[in-house]
Design an enzyme around this catalytic site. Structure first.
Site, short mmCIF file in Angstrom:
data_model
loop_
_atom_site.label_atom_id
_atom_site.label_comp_id
_atom_site.label_asym_id
_atom_site.label_seq_id
_atom_site.Cartn_x
_atom_site.Cartn_y
_atom_site.Cartn_z
N GLY A 14 38.44 45.96 52.91
CA GLY A 14 39.11 45.13 54.05
C GLY A 14 38.32 43.73 53.93
O GLY A 14 38.44 43.08 55.06
N SER A 15 37.71 43.39 53.05
CA SER A 15 36.99 42.09 52.92
C SER A 15 37.95 41.05 53.06
O SER A 15 37.84 39.95 53.56
CB SER A 15 36.19 41.96 51.74
OG SER A 15 36.86 41.80 50.59
N ASN A 16 39.12 40.96 52.36
CA ASN A 16 40.10 39.99 52.52
C ASN A 16 40.97 40.05 53.81
O ASN A 16 41.28 39.04 54.54
CB ASN A 16 41.33 40.21 51.26
CG ASN A 16 40.99 39.68 49.89
OD1 ASN A 16 40.88 38.43 49.81
ND2 ASN A 16 40.73 40.53 49.01
N MET A 88 47.56 49.63 47.38
CA MET A 88 47.60 50.05 45.86
C MET A 88 48.69 50.68 45.45
O MET A 88 48.82 51.08 44.38
CB MET A 88 46.29 50.99 45.60
CG MET A 88 45.05 50.24 45.84
SD MET A 88 44.89 48.60 44.83
CE MET A 88 43.13 48.12 45.58
N ARG A 89 49.97 51.08 46.19
CA ARG A 89 51.10 51.85 46.12
C ARG A 89 51.99 50.74 45.93
O ARG A 89 52.14 49.60 46.16
CB ARG A 89 51.39 52.57 47.32
CG ARG A 89 50.53 53.63 47.75
CD ARG A 89 50.28 54.87 46.68
NE ARG A 89 51.68 55.67 46.59
CZ ARG A 89 51.99 56.77 46.96
NH1 ARG A 89 51.05 57.28 47.91
NH2 ARG A 89 53.09 57.34 47.08
N ASN A 104 50.93 39.46 47.45
CA ASN A 104 49.87 40.45 46.84
C ASN A 104 48.61 39.34 46.28
O ASN A 104 49.18 38.49 45.92
CB ASN A 104 50.26 41.30 45.72
CG ASN A 104 49.14 42.29 45.73
OD1 ASN A 104 48.23 42.81 46.28
ND2 ASN A 104 49.05 42.53 44.35
N HIS A 106 45.96 39.70 43.26
CA HIS A 106 45.33 40.06 42.24
C HIS A 106 44.06 39.45 41.74
O HIS A 106 44.02 38.25 41.37
CB HIS A 106 46.44 40.25 41.05
CG HIS A 106 46.17 40.86 40.22
ND1 HIS A 106 46.23 42.44 40.23
CD2 HIS A 106 45.53 40.92 38.72
CE1 HIS A 106 45.85 42.94 38.92
NE2 HIS A 106 45.44 42.10 38.22
C1 GAR Z 1 40.60 42.90 46.11
O1 GAR Z 1 39.86 42.45 45.17
C2 GAR Z 1 42.10 42.89 45.61
O2 GAR Z 1 42.42 41.81 44.60
C3 GAR Z 1 42.32 44.03 44.99
O3 GAR Z 1 41.83 45.06 45.68
C4 GAR Z 1 40.70 44.46 46.36
C5 GAR Z 1 40.69 45.02 47.81
O4 GAR Z 1 39.52 44.49 48.52
N1 GAR Z 1 43.80 44.29 44.59
C6 GAR Z 1 44.36 44.67 43.49
O5 GAR Z 1 43.70 44.83 42.51
C7 GAR Z 1 45.74 44.74 43.26
N2 GAR Z 1 46.37 44.88 42.07
P1 GAR Z 1 39.43 43.98 49.94
O6 GAR Z 1 39.87 45.54 50.58
O7 GAR Z 1 37.86 44.10 50.23
O8 GAR Z 1 40.21 43.18 50.42
#
Ligand code: GAR
Length: 199
Positions: A14-16, A88-89, A104, A106
Site C-alpha cells: 500500500g505504499s503507492n 496483481m490479477r 497501472n 509497473h
Molecule cells: C509496486 O512496486 C508496483 O509497481 C508493483 O507492485 C508494487 C506495489 O507496492 N506492481 C507491479 O509489479 C505490477 N506488475 P505497494 O503496495 O507498496 O504500492
C-alpha cells in the site's frame, strides 16, 4: 470532481496508495472514493484508516462474480478512473470494456521486464540479472494483456551503482511515489489524454 477507485490485492503493502492519498488529501478536484481489498485483514486497511478513506472487500474466489460486484460498486460510486496499485490479477476483456479507464504502475521500463509473473521483486531481480544500467517506472492504460496497454508516462533512473535487486527496488519505489500521483493529476485535469474507447 474526479472520483477514483484504487485496487489492491491480498497482502499489498500500500505504499503507492499512501503516496496518492497524501498528494490529494487537501484537494477537492480528485477524491479517492474507496480502496478495494481482496483480503479481509489486508495490511493496507491501517493506511486507509489513517486517511479516513473507505475500504471495500470483495472476494476473488469466484472471479466472475468478483468482477461483477466490482463493476456494480464502480457504477454506484460514479468512479471516473480506476487506479491499480499492487493489484496483481488480470482483469477480463468484459470488465475492461464495461468499466471506466484503468491505469497501472509497473516498476520497470516497459515493454522490457513486463508480462505474466513480472511484479514486485521478480521485476527487480530480472533487471539486475540482465545487468541493466537504467530502470524506471511506467504508468500505462490497462488492457486485457499484462503490461501492454498504451504508455502514459515513463521515467528512467540510473541503477548502475546498485549492487543488488533490493537496492534497485528501493530506488524505483521512490520514483513510483512521485510519478503515480503526478500522472493521476495530469489525467484528471486533461493534460494526459487517454483516448479511452469502449470496444
Ligand atoms: C509496486 O512496486 C508496483 O509497481 C508493483 O507492485 C508494487 C506495489 O507496492 N506492481 C507491479 O509489479 C505490477 N506488475 P505497494 O503496495 O507498496 O504500492
Amino acid at each position: 470532481m474526479n472520483n477514483i477507485a484504487i485496487l489492491t490485492s491480498g497482502l499489498s503493502r500500500g505504499s503507492n496508495f499512501e503516496s496518492i492519498a497524501n498528494f490529494f488529501k487537501d484537494r477537492d478536484d480528485v477524491n479517492i472514493s474507496f480502496v478495494l481489498i481482496t483480503r479481509k485483514k489486508a495490511p493496507i486497511i491501517q493506511r486507509c484508516e489513517k486517511f479516513g478513506i473507505p475500504h471495500f472487500f470483495i472476494s476473488t474466489k469466484n472471479y466472475e462474480l468478483f468482477e461483477e460486484n466490482l463493476l456494480k460498486k464502480i457504477k454506484k460510486e460514479k468512479i471516473t478512473l480506476i487506479v491499480l496499485a499492487g493489484f496483481m490479477r488480470k482483469l477480463s476483456e468484459n470488465f475492461i470494456k464495461n468499466s471506466v479507464p484503468i491505469i497501472n504502475i509497473h516498476p520497470a521500463l516497459l515493454p522490457k521486464f513486463g508480462g505474466k509473473n513480472m511484479f514486485g521483486s521478480a521485476v527487480h531481480k530480472a533487471v539486475f540479472n540482465a545487468k541493466e544500467k537504467e530502470s524506471g517506472v511506467t504508468v500505462h492504460l490497462v488492457n486485457d494483456n499484462y503490461d501492454s496497454g498504451k504508455i502514459l508516462n515513463q521515467q528512467k533512473i540510473n541503477i548502475s551503482d546498485c549492487s543488488n535487486p533490493e537496492e534497485i527496488g528501493k530506488r524505483v519505489l521512490e520514483l513510483e511515489h512521485q510519478i503515480y500521483p503526478e500522472t493521476i493529476e495530469k489525467i484528471c485535469n486533461g493534460e494526459i489524454k487517454l483516448n479511452f474507447q469502449r470496444k
